[in-house]
Design an enzyme around this catalytic site. Sequence first.
Site, PDB file in Angstrom:
ATOM      1  N   ASN A   9      87.723  68.962  93.256  1.00 30.66           N
ATOM      2  CA  ASN A   9      87.869  69.184  94.698  1.00 30.66           C
ATOM      3  C   ASN A   9      88.537  70.546  94.897  1.00 30.66           C
ATOM      4  O   ASN A   9      89.747  70.666  94.774  1.00 30.66           O
ATOM      5  CB  ASN A   9      88.725  68.058  95.290  1.00 30.66           C
ATOM      6  CG  ASN A   9      88.999  68.254  96.771  1.00 30.66           C
ATOM      7  OD1 ASN A   9      88.402  69.114  97.416  1.00 30.66           O
ATOM      8  ND2 ASN A   9      89.903  67.446  97.314  1.00 30.66           N
ATOM      9  N   TRP A  10      87.710  71.536  95.202  1.00 29.14           N
ATOM     10  CA  TRP A  10      88.247  72.904  95.328  1.00 29.14           C
ATOM     11  C   TRP A  10      89.051  73.082  96.607  1.00 29.14           C
ATOM     12  O   TRP A  10      89.707  74.088  96.780  1.00 29.14           O
ATOM     13  CB  TRP A  10      87.103  73.917  95.315  1.00 29.14           C
ATOM     14  CG  TRP A  10      86.351  74.024  94.017  1.00 29.14           C
ATOM     15  CD1 TRP A  10      86.421  73.197  92.924  1.00 29.14           C
ATOM     16  CD2 TRP A  10      85.390  75.033  93.672  1.00 29.14           C
ATOM     17  NE1 TRP A  10      85.580  73.624  91.938  1.00 29.14           N
ATOM     18  CE2 TRP A  10      84.917  74.756  92.361  1.00 29.14           C
ATOM     19  CE3 TRP A  10      84.872  76.142  94.335  1.00 29.14           C
ATOM     20  CZ2 TRP A  10      83.975  75.556  91.721  1.00 29.14           C
ATOM     21  CZ3 TRP A  10      83.925  76.931  93.699  1.00 29.14           C
ATOM     22  CH2 TRP A  10      83.489  76.644  92.405  1.00 29.14           C
ATOM     23  N   LYS A  11      88.942  72.152  97.530  1.00 32.00           N
ATOM     24  CA  LYS A  11      89.599  72.259  98.844  1.00 32.00           C
ATOM     25  C   LYS A  11      89.206  73.586  99.506  1.00 32.00           C
ATOM     26  O   LYS A  11      88.086  74.053  99.295  1.00 32.00           O
ATOM     27  CB  LYS A  11      91.121  72.082  98.695  1.00 32.00           C
ATOM     28  CG  LYS A  11      91.462  70.779  97.949  1.00 32.00           C
ATOM     29  CD  LYS A  11      92.904  70.395  98.011  1.00 32.00           C
ATOM     30  CE  LYS A  11      93.132  69.116  97.215  1.00 32.00           C
ATOM     31  NZ  LYS A  11      94.508  68.657  97.245  1.00 32.00           N
ATOM     32  N   HIS A  98      89.761  61.896 102.215  1.00 36.63           N
ATOM     33  CA  HIS A  98      90.867  62.482 101.447  1.00 36.63           C
ATOM     34  C   HIS A  98      92.129  62.414 102.309  1.00 36.63           C
ATOM     35  O   HIS A  98      92.067  62.545 103.535  1.00 36.63           O
ATOM     36  CB  HIS A  98      90.533  63.934 101.080  1.00 36.63           C
ATOM     37  CG  HIS A  98      91.493  64.512 100.089  1.00 36.63           C
ATOM     38  ND1 HIS A  98      92.739  64.966 100.461  1.00 36.63           N
ATOM     39  CD2 HIS A  98      91.405  64.676  98.748  1.00 36.63           C
ATOM     40  CE1 HIS A  98      93.376  65.379  99.367  1.00 36.63           C
ATOM     41  NE2 HIS A  98      92.593  65.215  98.321  1.00 36.63           N
ATOM     42  N   GLU A 100      94.323  64.457 102.937  1.00 34.62           N
ATOM     43  CA  GLU A 100      94.540  65.627 103.806  1.00 34.62           C
ATOM     44  C   GLU A 100      93.727  65.493 105.094  1.00 34.62           C
ATOM     45  O   GLU A 100      94.164  65.937 106.159  1.00 34.62           O
ATOM     46  CB  GLU A 100      94.170  66.914 103.045  1.00 34.62           C
ATOM     47  CG  GLU A 100      95.221  67.229 101.985  1.00 34.62           C
ATOM     48  CD  GLU A 100      94.702  67.977 100.769  1.00 34.62           C
ATOM     49  OE1 GLU A 100      93.567  68.486 100.802  1.00 34.62           O
ATOM     50  OE2 GLU A 100      95.444  68.048  99.769  1.00 34.62           O
ATOM     51  N   GLU A 170      94.273  58.107  95.217  1.00 34.51           N
ATOM     52  CA  GLU A 170      95.081  59.331  95.224  1.00 34.51           C
ATOM     53  C   GLU A 170      96.379  59.069  95.970  1.00 34.51           C
ATOM     54  O   GLU A 170      96.415  59.184  97.207  1.00 34.51           O
ATOM     55  CB  GLU A 170      94.325  60.459  95.931  1.00 34.51           C
ATOM     56  CG  GLU A 170      93.015  60.833  95.310  1.00 34.51           C
ATOM     57  CD  GLU A 170      92.651  62.295  95.590  1.00 34.51           C
ATOM     58  OE1 GLU A 170      92.306  62.989  94.627  1.00 34.51           O
ATOM     59  OE2 GLU A 170      92.752  62.734  96.730  1.00 34.51           O
ATOM     60  N   GLY A 176      99.680  67.734  95.793  1.00 33.34           N
ATOM     61  CA  GLY A 176     100.313  68.997  96.152  1.00 33.34           C
ATOM     62  C   GLY A 176     101.818  68.992  95.951  1.00 33.34           C
ATOM     63  O   GLY A 176     102.525  69.861  96.460  1.00 33.34           O
ATOM     64  N   SER A 216      97.332  65.543  91.453  1.00 35.27           N
ATOM     65  CA  SER A 216      97.959  66.372  90.417  1.00 35.27           C
ATOM     66  C   SER A 216      97.573  65.957  88.996  1.00 35.27           C
ATOM     67  O   SER A 216      98.356  66.124  88.071  1.00 35.27           O
ATOM     68  CB  SER A 216      99.479  66.407  90.589  1.00 35.27           C
ATOM     69  OG  SER A 216      99.800  66.940  91.859  1.00 35.27           O
ATOM     70  N   GLY A 237      92.279  68.326  91.897  1.00 35.93           N
ATOM     71  CA  GLY A 237      92.519  69.397  92.865  1.00 35.93           C
ATOM     72  C   GLY A 237      92.759  70.730  92.174  1.00 35.93           C
ATOM     73  O   GLY A 237      91.836  71.369  91.654  1.00 35.93           O
ATOM     74  N   GLY A 238      94.022  71.156  92.115  1.00 30.09           N
ATOM     75  CA  GLY A 238      94.390  72.484  91.600  1.00 30.09           C
ATOM     76  C   GLY A 238      93.778  72.822  90.250  1.00 30.09           C
ATOM     77  O   GLY A 238      93.310  73.952  90.034  1.00 30.09           O
TER      78      GLY A 238
HETATM   79  C1  3PY Z   1      94.895  66.666  93.998  1.00 33.83           C
HETATM   80  O1  3PY Z   1      94.660  66.699  92.789  1.00 33.83           O
HETATM   81  O2  3PY Z   1      96.006  66.967  94.416  1.00 33.83           O
HETATM   82  C2  3PY Z   1      93.885  66.240  94.955  1.00 33.83           C
HETATM   83  O3  3PY Z   1      94.168  66.144  96.120  1.00 33.83           O
HETATM   84  C3  3PY Z   1      92.501  65.963  94.493  1.00 33.83           C
HETATM   85  O4  3PY Z   1      91.667  65.598  95.531  1.00 33.83           O
END
Ligand code: 3PY
Length: 254
Positions: A9-11, A98, A100, A170, A176, A216, A237-238
């Site tokens: 998920n590149w966001k 998600h 977010e 998640e 984050g 994470s 994510g990251g």
């Molecule tokens: C994360 O890894 O923080 C995510 O939100 C993946 O969607």
Amino acid sequence: MRKKIVAGNWKMNKTAEEAKALLSEVINMVKDEVTGDVEVVLCPPALYLASARQYVTAGGKVSLGAQNCHEKASGAYTGEISAPMLQSIGVDYVIIGHSERRQYFEETNEQLAEKVNSALESGLKPIFCCGESRDLRENGDYIGFVKDQITEGLFHLSSESFANVVIAYEPIWAIGTGLTASSGQAQDMHFELRQHIAGQYGDSVAQDTTILYGGSANAQNAAELFSQPDVDGGLIGGASLKARDFLTVVKAAQ
Ligand code: 3PY
């Protein structure tokens, strides 16, 4: 046997040029290094999905996902993108709900159920996200809360439709923040969710449902998380923004 999946998920990250570079780097690495049975789903910003399609086809082992879709198929919804539009450019998956989007765009389980319907009607596979806040984990019935997200977002589906859904657990407190659920915490929740699915659709459907961990997950902790019996891969994510880190995560799921 249920499918193992690692989705990136590149966001809201990467310029067009950076996205192209990352995409081709990841696809080449997957082609050269991934031998096992794991599906890789890349979810760049929607703007890049159409051009990403040609690379993804060339790669063969990789699928493409969007990060969101609107619940309606078309209409006067300025700025939005619908599931049929995503399908028309060859997208395979769509992340729905998600945390977010639940937090910043106030998406409710009721609205997410409509998005799930729209995605499935268009032949897209929803990656349905669920997870509890830190406050709930410390002070409340967090397992009941996450089960309710699944009930309200998904349990209206027939078992044939539900078979096309992927779930991503998640925990919000691990997104984050640099905090990750321990492998035991992830396993406990995934086990509970699988039991919950079994209660609605039966054990065979539950055993076939892919449940990803997100929050994470990274190159350092993926192997431990993915070694748990009910953790079938990750929504990353990251760590999906760096090709080598992402590949390490993918390989941990093989
Ligand atoms: C994360 O890894 O923080 C995510 O939100 C993946 O969607």
